[in-house]
Design a protein around this motif. Structure first.
Motif, mmCIF file in Angstrom:
data_model
loop_
_atom_site.group_PDB
_atom_site.id
_atom_site.type_symbol
_atom_site.label_atom_id
_atom_site.label_comp_id
_atom_site.label_asym_id
_atom_site.label_seq_id
_atom_site.Cartn_x
_atom_site.Cartn_y
_atom_site.Cartn_z
ATOM 1 N N THR A 165 0.812 -1.215 0.000
ATOM 2 C CA THR A 165 0.000 0.000 0.000
ATOM 3 C C THR A 165 0.843 1.262 0.000
ATOM 4 O OG1 THR A 165 -0.123 -0.078 2.424
ATOM 5 C CG2 THR A 165 -1.903 -1.148 1.194
ATOM 6 N N GLY A 166 2.159 1.123 0.225
ATOM 7 C CA GLY A 166 3.024 2.288 0.269
ATOM 8 C C GLY A 166 2.886 3.107 1.533
ATOM 9 N N SER A 167 2.313 2.524 2.574
ATOM 10 C CA SER A 167 2.110 3.254 3.829
ATOM 11 C C SER A 167 3.117 2.801 4.879
ATOM 12 C CB SER A 167 0.687 3.027 4.349
ATOM 13 O OG SER A 167 0.455 1.643 4.564
ATOM 14 N N VAL A 168 4.393 2.799 4.499
ATOM 15 C CA VAL A 168 5.432 2.411 5.443
ATOM 16 C C VAL A 168 5.533 3.480 6.516
ATOM 17 C CG1 VAL A 168 7.868 1.840 5.709
ATOM 18 C CG2 VAL A 168 6.645 1.176 3.633
ATOM 19 N N PRO A 169 5.411 3.124 7.788
ATOM 20 C CA PRO A 169 5.421 4.139 8.851
ATOM 21 C C PRO A 169 6.794 4.762 8.994
ATOM 22 C CG PRO A 169 5.535 1.950 9.809
ATOM 23 C CD PRO A 169 5.350 1.764 8.324
ATOM 24 N N PRO A 170 6.855 6.001 9.504
ATOM 25 C CA PRO A 170 8.162 6.637 9.707
ATOM 26 C C PRO A 170 8.923 5.957 10.828
ATOM 27 C CG PRO A 170 6.415 7.956 10.678
ATOM 28 C CD PRO A 170 5.741 6.849 9.918
ATOM 29 N N ASN A 171 10.214 6.030 10.751
ATOM 30 C CA ASN A 171 11.059 5.463 11.793
ATOM 31 C C ASN A 171 10.996 6.360 13.022
ATOM 32 O OD1 ASN A 171 12.918 4.051 13.259
ATOM 33 N ND2 ASN A 171 14.688 4.814 12.134
ATOM 34 N N LYS A 172 10.322 5.875 14.068
ATOM 35 C CA LYS A 172 10.134 6.679 15.269
ATOM 36 C C LYS A 172 11.282 6.517 16.252
ATOM 37 C CE LYS A 172 5.111 6.694 14.969
ATOM 38 N NZ LYS A 172 3.855 6.408 15.662
ATOM 39 N N ARG A 173 12.243 5.690 15.905
ATOM 40 C CA ARG A 173 13.358 5.514 16.819
ATOM 41 C C ARG A 173 14.429 6.566 16.548
ATOM 42 N NH1 ARG A 173 14.456 -1.052 16.938
ATOM 43 N NH2 ARG A 173 12.405 -1.654 17.712
ATOM 44 N N PHE A 174 14.925 7.116 17.608
ATOM 45 C CA PHE A 174 15.986 8.105 17.500
ATOM 46 C C PHE A 174 17.218 7.511 18.186
ATOM 47 C CE2 PHE A 174 12.009 10.373 17.346
ATOM 48 C CZ PHE A 174 12.191 11.212 16.275
ATOM 49 N N ASP A 175 17.901 6.635 17.478
ATOM 50 C CA ASP A 175 19.063 5.949 18.053
ATOM 51 C C ASP A 175 20.306 6.793 17.829
ATOM 52 O OD1 ASP A 175 17.459 3.833 18.827
ATOM 53 O OD2 ASP A 175 17.725 2.783 16.922
ATOM 54 N N GLN A 176 20.318 7.977 18.436
ATOM 55 C CA GLN A 176 21.489 8.820 18.273
ATOM 56 C C GLN A 176 22.643 8.264 19.108
ATOM 57 O OE1 GLN A 176 18.574 10.184 19.739
ATOM 58 N NE2 GLN A 176 18.102 12.124 18.737
ATOM 59 N N ARG A 277 19.459 19.340 9.506
ATOM 60 C CA ARG A 277 18.580 18.166 9.515
ATOM 61 C C ARG A 277 18.196 17.773 8.104
ATOM 62 N NH1 ARG A 277 13.905 20.524 13.177
ATOM 63 N NH2 ARG A 277 14.431 22.309 11.850
ATOM 64 N N GLU A 278 18.040 16.466 7.884
ATOM 65 C CA GLU A 278 17.595 15.985 6.581
ATOM 66 C C GLU A 278 16.082 16.134 6.474
ATOM 67 O OE1 GLU A 278 18.880 12.017 6.009
ATOM 68 O OE2 GLU A 278 21.023 12.511 6.015
ATOM 69 N N LEU A 279 15.580 16.051 5.240
ATOM 70 C CA LEU A 279 14.143 16.151 4.996
ATOM 71 C C LEU A 279 13.451 14.939 5.618
ATOM 72 C CD1 LEU A 279 12.064 17.941 3.488
ATOM 73 C CD2 LEU A 279 12.233 16.326 1.600
ATOM 74 N N GLU A 280 12.508 15.174 6.532
ATOM 75 C CA GLU A 280 11.816 14.095 7.238
ATOM 76 C C GLU A 280 10.309 14.275 7.117
ATOM 77 O OE1 GLU A 280 13.243 14.374 11.195
ATOM 78 O OE2 GLU A 280 15.234 13.583 10.732
ATOM 79 N N ILE A 281 9.830 14.552 5.917
ATOM 80 C CA ILE A 281 8.397 14.753 5.735
ATOM 81 C C ILE A 281 7.665 13.445 6.013
ATOM 82 C CG2 ILE A 281 8.422 14.203 3.260
ATOM 83 C CD1 ILE A 281 6.398 16.583 2.967
ATOM 84 N N PRO A 282 6.543 13.489 6.738
ATOM 85 C CA PRO A 282 5.833 12.257 7.095
ATOM 86 C C PRO A 282 5.351 11.500 5.854
ATOM 87 C CG PRO A 282 5.064 14.118 8.401
ATOM 88 C CD PRO A 282 5.925 14.679 7.331
ATOM 89 N N PRO A 283 5.111 10.184 5.977
ATOM 90 C CA PRO A 283 4.615 9.409 4.834
ATOM 91 C C PRO A 283 3.200 9.826 4.451
ATOM 92 C CG PRO A 283 4.599 8.078 6.810
ATOM 93 C CD PRO A 283 5.325 9.337 7.155
#
Length: 421
Positions: A165-176, A277-283
């Motif tokens: 469906t192309g609805s891959v969720p954004p990566n909510k992990r911030f493993d800095q 910051r890189e472009l992080e527009i939501p899916p």
């Protein structure tokens, strides 16, 4: 004759003839499920009941899932219309009686995603399903085809469904990765400062827009720090503004127009205030949800609300901060014991005295306000304000008002107040 009703489901032993004659059974339960069922109401109008006679689009999707080795374990086909039901065997999921669980929620989310992929019936209740082991000479009964006995993981089915469906969720992990504990603490402080800046913007919207918003290419960009734009907040507010403009112009609030406004504002904020910051527009799925929120707010006339909070620490980061805080507290306790008259102890005692003084002043002010409100009512020969009324007016709990009234000797009358005629 009056038909006999069965409010409770009948229970049959597995393998009995009675169970094999049932066409409908309850395959899932609110507290337990070992299968995932989809009901495909798209007819092909081909009689016969074979898999090849289902709707061509559904058959093509089944072929794709078969190539990925995630085809359903059972496929039941209506011999008259070509409609079908699909059953996957999954790792059993459970929930306590009357409660839900993360696994049951995952099952519901996976079922929703797969419903979109197969264009299944979204109104399917999942309470009663066709029984794949049904045996009878009923010409209208579903024809069942066993494919395999593999047990699939819900996470695998969800991943495939979202990929299609192309609805891959954004990566909510911030493993800095941080060079030291101090760097992690500073990062948490910066995130807290950004959240506070957004809270200030939300608390006083008009003045905040004038003071901290720059109009760039028709988009009012909001800033959380010099050179760092609040991209999501800017994009959401601009999309909401466009929604109100469309409503004022008598145009329809279509998703495409709202999403285009959101994307344009996000790109403008990224161009002028990316701050590395890189472009992080939501899916797209999240953007469609955003469009629905905008329509709801515009229809109800609600003011601007925040799109989402600022970046949060990962689970590992929160645990690390908690550990460092614990160790810092232990270290501070040691310093209190080893050097009670040192600089550290003196500074903390001074802060504690200042905090206690502020609390005392706040308490005295609250007592004065409560006493003034009660005396004002008595001077006008009206009933004393109730504890609930005082709590709502002064913005404190009813328990706190009760404590103040007791200290002042102005306790409210016991019992429930009389209803006004």
């Amino acid at each position: 004759p009056k038909l006999q009703q069965h409010p409770q489901p009948k229970l049959y032993r597995v393998g009995t003839k009675t169970l094999s004659r049932c066409q409908y059974v309850a395959l899932t339960h609110a507290q337990h499920a070992a299968v995932l069922v989809l009901d495909i109401d798209v007819p092909s109008y081909q009689a016969g009941g074979k898999i090849e006679q289902v709707n061509p689009q559904v058959y093509a999707i089944l072929e794709r899932w078969a190539r990925l080795e995630k085809a359903p374990a059972w496929i039941g086909v209506n011999p008259l219309t070509g409609k079908c039901q699909l059953i996957w065997l999954i790792d059993p999921v459970y929930a306590a009686a009357g409660k839900t669980s993360s696994n049951m929620r995952l099952l519901a989310a996976t079922t929703e995603e797969m419903t979109r992929v197969f264009r299944a019936d979204q109104a399917f209740s999942h309470r009663l399903s066709r029984w794949p082991l049904h045996v009878s000479d009923d010409p209208t009964a579903y024809r069942w085809h066993a494919q395999h006995n593999r047990v699939d993981r819900l996470a695998d089915l969800m991943e495939i469904a979202r990929t299609m469906t192309g609805s891959v969720p954004p990566n909510k992990r911030f493993d800095q990765e941080f060079s030291s504990g101090r760097a992690r603490i500073e990062a948490a402080r910066r995130a807290t400062a950004e959240a506070k800046a957004l809270a200030i913007l939300n608390a006083s919207l008009p003045s905040a827009l004038e003071a901290s918003g720059d109009l760039i290419d028709g988009v009012r960009v909001l800033w959380t720090a010099p050179g760092r734009a609040a991209r999501d907040e800017t994009a959401f507010r601009h999309a909401l503004t466009v929604g109100y403009q469309l409503k004022a112009a008598g145009e329809r609030l279509k998703d495409a127009k709202i999403i285009d406004a959101y994307e344009r504002a996000y790109n403008v904020a990224q161009a002028v205030g990316a701050d590395g910051r890189e472009l992080e527009i939501p899916p797209m799925r999240d953007r469609q949800t955003m469009a629905r929120r905008v329509r709801a707010y515009v229809a109800k006339g609600k003011p601007v609300v925040p799109a989402r909070s600022s970046e949060a620490q990962s689970s590992r980061g929160r645990k690390a901060l908690a550990t460092m805080g614990r160790r810092g507290g232990q270290k501070a306790a040691e310093r209190w014991k080893t050097d009670p008259d040192g600089e550290y102890a003196q500074e903390n005692r001074q802060r504690l005295r200042a905090a206690n003084k502020r609390r005392e002043m706040t308490g005295e002010l609250l007592e004065l306000r409560v006493k003034t409100a009660i005396l004002d009512a008595r001077s006008q020969s009206v009933a004393d304000p109730s504890t609930r009324e005082l709590a709502g007016e002064l913005g404190v709990s009813e328990r706190r008002i009760q404590q103040v009234r007791k200290a002042l000797g102005m306790e409210a009358k016991r019992g429930r107040p009389r209803a006004e005629n």
